[in-house]
Design an enzyme around this catalytic site. Sequence first.
Site, PDB file in Angstrom:
ATOM      1  CB  SER A   1      -1.040  -1.557  -7.002  1.00 29.37           C
ATOM      2  OG  SER A   1      -0.421  -0.414  -6.489  1.00 29.37           O
TER       3      SER A   1
ATOM      4  CG  ASP B   1       0.878  23.506   4.988  1.00 28.97           C
ATOM      5  OD1 ASP B   1       0.672  24.230   3.984  1.00 28.97           O
ATOM      6  OD2 ASP B   1       1.935  23.541   5.652  1.00 28.97           O
TER       7      ASP B   1
ATOM      8  CB  CYS C   1      -0.356   1.756 -12.870  1.00 33.29           C
ATOM      9  SG  CYS C   1      -1.376   2.682 -11.749  1.00 33.29           S
TER      10      CYS C   1
ATOM     11  CB  SER D   1       1.016   1.538  -2.133  1.00 30.92           C
ATOM     12  OG  SER D   1       1.105   2.934  -1.951  1.00 30.92           O
TER      13      SER D   1
ATOM     14  CE  LYS E   1       7.956   9.186  -1.160  1.00 30.41           C
ATOM     15  NZ  LYS E   1       8.582   9.651   0.068  1.00 30.41           N
TER      16      LYS E   1
ATOM     17  CG  ASN F   1      -1.958   7.669 -10.509  1.00 30.57           C
ATOM     18  OD1 ASN F   1      -1.534   7.334 -11.614  1.00 30.57           O
ATOM     19  ND2 ASN F   1      -1.955   6.854  -9.470  1.00 30.57           N
TER      20      ASN F   1
ATOM     21  CG  HIS G   1       3.468   4.203 -12.026  1.00 25.89           C
ATOM     22  ND1 HIS G   1       2.430   4.714 -12.792  1.00 25.89           N
ATOM     23  CD2 HIS G   1       2.943   3.957 -10.794  1.00 25.89           C
ATOM     24  CE1 HIS G   1       1.334   4.768 -12.049  1.00 25.89           C
ATOM     25  NE2 HIS G   1       1.621   4.311 -10.835  1.00 25.89           N
TER      26      HIS G   1
ATOM     27  CD  GLU H   1      -5.584   0.845 -11.846  1.00 24.64           C
ATOM     28  OE1 GLU H   1      -5.985   0.450 -10.753  1.00 24.64           O
ATOM     29  OE2 GLU H   1      -4.427   1.251 -12.060  1.00 24.64           O
TER      30      GLU H   1
HETATM   31  P1  HMG Z   1      -0.261  10.880   3.499  1.00 30.57           P
HETATM   32  O1  HMG Z   1      -0.302  10.020   4.672  1.00 30.57           O
HETATM   33  O2  HMG Z   1      -1.370  11.824   3.371  1.00 30.57           O
HETATM   34  O3  HMG Z   1       0.995  11.802   3.404  1.00 30.57           O
HETATM   35  O4  HMG Z   1      -0.191   9.933   2.240  1.00 30.57           O
HETATM   36  P2  HMG Z   1       2.382  11.806   4.236  1.00 30.57           P
HETATM   37  O5  HMG Z   1       2.105  12.191   5.622  1.00 30.57           O
HETATM   38  O6  HMG Z   1       3.161  10.551   3.969  1.00 30.57           O
HETATM   39  O7  HMG Z   1       3.071  13.029   3.508  1.00 30.57           O
HETATM   40  C1  HMG Z   1       3.400  12.951   2.156  1.00 30.57           C
HETATM   41  C2  HMG Z   1       4.684  13.770   1.950  1.00 30.57           C
HETATM   42  O8  HMG Z   1       4.373  15.138   2.195  1.00 30.57           O
HETATM   43  C3  HMG Z   1       5.821  13.411   2.923  1.00 30.57           C
HETATM   44  O9  HMG Z   1       7.033  13.577   2.226  1.00 30.57           O
HETATM   45  C4  HMG Z   1       5.696  14.501   4.000  1.00 30.57           C
HETATM   46  O10 HMG Z   1       6.909  14.752   4.686  1.00 30.57           O
HETATM   47  C5  HMG Z   1       5.298  15.690   3.138  1.00 30.57           C
HETATM   48  P3  HMG Z   1       8.088  12.355   2.109  1.00 30.57           P
HETATM   49  O11 HMG Z   1       8.452  11.989   3.500  1.00 30.57           O
HETATM   50  O12 HMG Z   1       7.333  11.216   1.447  1.00 30.57           O
HETATM   51  O13 HMG Z   1       9.193  12.895   1.286  1.00 30.57           O
HETATM   52  N1  HMG Z   1       4.575  16.737   3.873  1.00 30.57           N
HETATM   53  C6  HMG Z   1       4.795  18.036   3.682  1.00 30.57           C
HETATM   54  N2  HMG Z   1       5.647  18.697   2.870  1.00 30.57           N
HETATM   55  C7  HMG Z   1       5.611  20.079   2.904  1.00 30.57           C
HETATM   56  N3  HMG Z   1       4.783  20.779   3.721  1.00 30.57           N
HETATM   57  C8  HMG Z   1       3.928  20.150   4.554  1.00 30.57           C
HETATM   58  C9  HMG Z   1       3.911  18.716   4.564  1.00 30.57           C
HETATM   59  N4  HMG Z   1       3.200  17.788   5.238  1.00 30.57           N
HETATM   60  C10 HMG Z   1       3.610  16.571   4.809  1.00 30.57           C
HETATM   61  N5  HMG Z   1       3.124  20.863   5.362  1.00 30.57           N
HETATM   62  C11 HMG Z   1       0.223   8.889   0.168  1.00 30.57           C
HETATM   63  C12 HMG Z   1       0.584  10.066   1.077  1.00 30.57           C
HETATM   64  C13 HMG Z   1       1.050   8.986  -1.101  1.00 30.57           C
HETATM   65  C14 HMG Z   1       0.564   7.583   0.885  1.00 30.57           C
HETATM   66  C15 HMG Z   1      -1.283   8.974  -0.159  1.00 30.57           C
HETATM   67  O14 HMG Z   1      -1.525  10.088  -0.955  1.00 30.57           O
HETATM   68  C16 HMG Z   1      -1.809   7.743  -0.881  1.00 30.57           C
HETATM   69  O15 HMG Z   1      -2.193   6.754  -0.243  1.00 30.57           O
HETATM   70  N6  HMG Z   1      -1.874   7.793  -2.265  1.00 30.57           N
HETATM   71  C17 HMG Z   1      -2.364   6.686  -3.067  1.00 30.57           C
HETATM   72  C18 HMG Z   1      -1.379   5.538  -3.150  1.00 30.57           C
HETATM   73  C19 HMG Z   1      -0.151   5.854  -3.982  1.00 30.57           C
HETATM   74  O16 HMG Z   1      -0.157   6.751  -4.792  1.00 30.57           O
HETATM   75  N7  HMG Z   1       0.911   5.047  -3.807  1.00 30.57           N
HETATM   76  C20 HMG Z   1       2.126   5.196  -4.585  1.00 30.57           C
HETATM   77  C21 HMG Z   1       2.858   3.874  -4.853  1.00 30.57           C
HETATM   78  S1  HMG Z   1       1.753   2.604  -5.459  1.00 30.57           S
HETATM   79  C22 HMG Z   1       1.482   3.040  -7.130  1.00 30.57           C
HETATM   80  O17 HMG Z   1       2.142   3.871  -7.657  1.00 30.57           O
HETATM   81  C23 HMG Z   1       0.378   2.329  -7.847  1.00 30.57           C
HETATM   82  C24 HMG Z   1      -0.870   3.160  -8.079  1.00 30.57           C
HETATM   83  O18 HMG Z   1      -0.641   4.088  -9.124  1.00 30.57           O
HETATM   84  C25 HMG Z   1      -2.068   2.259  -8.400  1.00 30.57           C
HETATM   85  C26 HMG Z   1      -1.936   1.289  -9.556  1.00 30.57           C
HETATM   86  O19 HMG Z   1      -0.931   0.658  -9.790  1.00 30.57           O
HETATM   87  O20 HMG Z   1      -2.975   1.098 -10.180  1.00 30.57           O
HETATM   88  C27 HMG Z   1      -1.267   3.973  -6.858  1.00 30.57           C
END
Ligand code: HMG
Length: 410
Positions: A327, A29, A113, A206, A251, A295, A242, A81
């Site tokens: 991370s 979606d 990051c 994460s 969040k 990102n 970040h 990175e």
């Molecule tokens: P996911 O499992 O695909 O998504 O992973 P989800 O099921 O958790 O849904 C995401 C959000 O969308 C949720 O909202 C859902 O409710 C909503 P929340 O509960 O979080 O408020 N949702 C919807 N909203 C509207 N209509 C819909 C619908 N369906 C669901 N139909 C995840 C999401 C971010 C985990 C994934 O994308 C991921 O693994 N990303 C990469 C890791 C990441 O970015 N982590 C962030 C923290 S770590 C960090 O920032 C360091 C980093 O930059 C690396 C570094 O440091 O080098 C990543």
Amino acid sequence: MKVGIEAIAFHCPEHYIELADLAKARGVDPDKYTKGLGQVRMAVATPMEDTVTLAVNAALKALENFDIDPKDIGTLVVGTESGVDHSKPVAVYVHEALGLRSNCQTYETKHACFGAMAAVSSAQDWISCGRARGSKALIVASDIARYGVGDPGEPTQGAGAVAMVISDTPNLLYFDSEISGYYTKHVMDFWRPLYSKTAFVDGPYSIDCYLNALDGALADALAKATIPALYKLDQLQACIYHVPFAKMAAKAHHRHFEIDAGEKIDKESERCADVRKSFAQKTGPWLSLNAVVGNIYTGSVFLSLIDLLRSNTSANLRQISMFSYGSGCAASMNIAYPTPGFERFKDQINPEPALTARRKLSIDEYDNIMKISDSLGTGNTEAFSAGDWDLTGDFLYLGNKDHIRRYSGL
Ligand code: HMG
């Protein structure tokens, strides 16, 4: 002495995809990406771009747009990175491309990051302690974020570089020398071992690690403050974080608000309206660039800073907080002060014209680029030549072709 950002510039690849298109192609979606993650578009680096080309273009813009003589740069650091070599730093290619002086200390920093924020912090110390002797530091955050095709992380990719000149004549913003909170903990939330082109990530974990690091870094900053009340949320006109995806900053601000208020605030509670109001005033408006770029790892927090500075004036912006997270994990919380009159540089820092001029890719084109990028460095010259990329496009700096061929073994 006031030390901070004298110049800043962003460089983005010239291609992007619409996340709604990606969602449709992956059977998801579209609201999940656009509303759930808060992301609208995603920058896509072609096989002719890498962290060197992105970094050089951003650095050139920072020097040229602010009329800074390359001879004044005495330290050059690239935080990344997604470097191009395990040994040779991206920074030395940038040093050559910019024609910097030979007595310039040059290196690369890495902690996911957090790498570029760490470099900014070292540059402040280098200048504050007097070792810079009037020279300036050029810090570049340059990355291409890659997850596997079809993985949950796929819509949170992106690419781009932010270059900053740090000096004792900070035109734009200077850092509080008293306050910087730190947090470090070994966690396996996100990592990319040497053999892999894409990151491994435990997504939900994460997010927890990020928020725990925010707790730790903010607590450390407040513990160091002589008058902690000066750094309460009501004293900050903006809080930037970040931004791996825009919703993460929401969040983060929720957690910041809770710590500030000294209470847990349930998302369903009436009190959450205050959190949303605070987010809408202090963080939300400065996520519009991140939402159309994705990102960019080390540069993400600075892209939000650019958005903040291009949208405000000294009259409404006096004190801000900056949270950087990498991370693995490491984090810092800084307090910074926009320099009175910073708004006169609005045109120099605004990346809107370049973002508007980007070309939209179809998902088939994007899938093809991912395939070609993955095959680079494995001797697959056929796949590379099959890509009809404009090798002389403006987004390439002179000599890029040689550089790409050199490191990719083509
Ligand atoms: P996911 O499992 O695909 O998504 O992973 P989800 O099921 O958790 O849904 C995401 C959000 O969308 C949720 O909202 C859902 O409710 C909503 P929340 O509960 O979080 O408020 N949702 C919807 N909203 C509207 N209509 C819909 C619908 N369906 C669901 N139909 C995840 C999401 C971010 C985990 C994934 O994308 C991921 O693994 N990303 C990469 C890791 C990441 O970015 N982590 C962030 C923290 S770590 C960090 O920032 C360091 C980093 O930059 C690396 C570094 O440091 O080098 C990543």
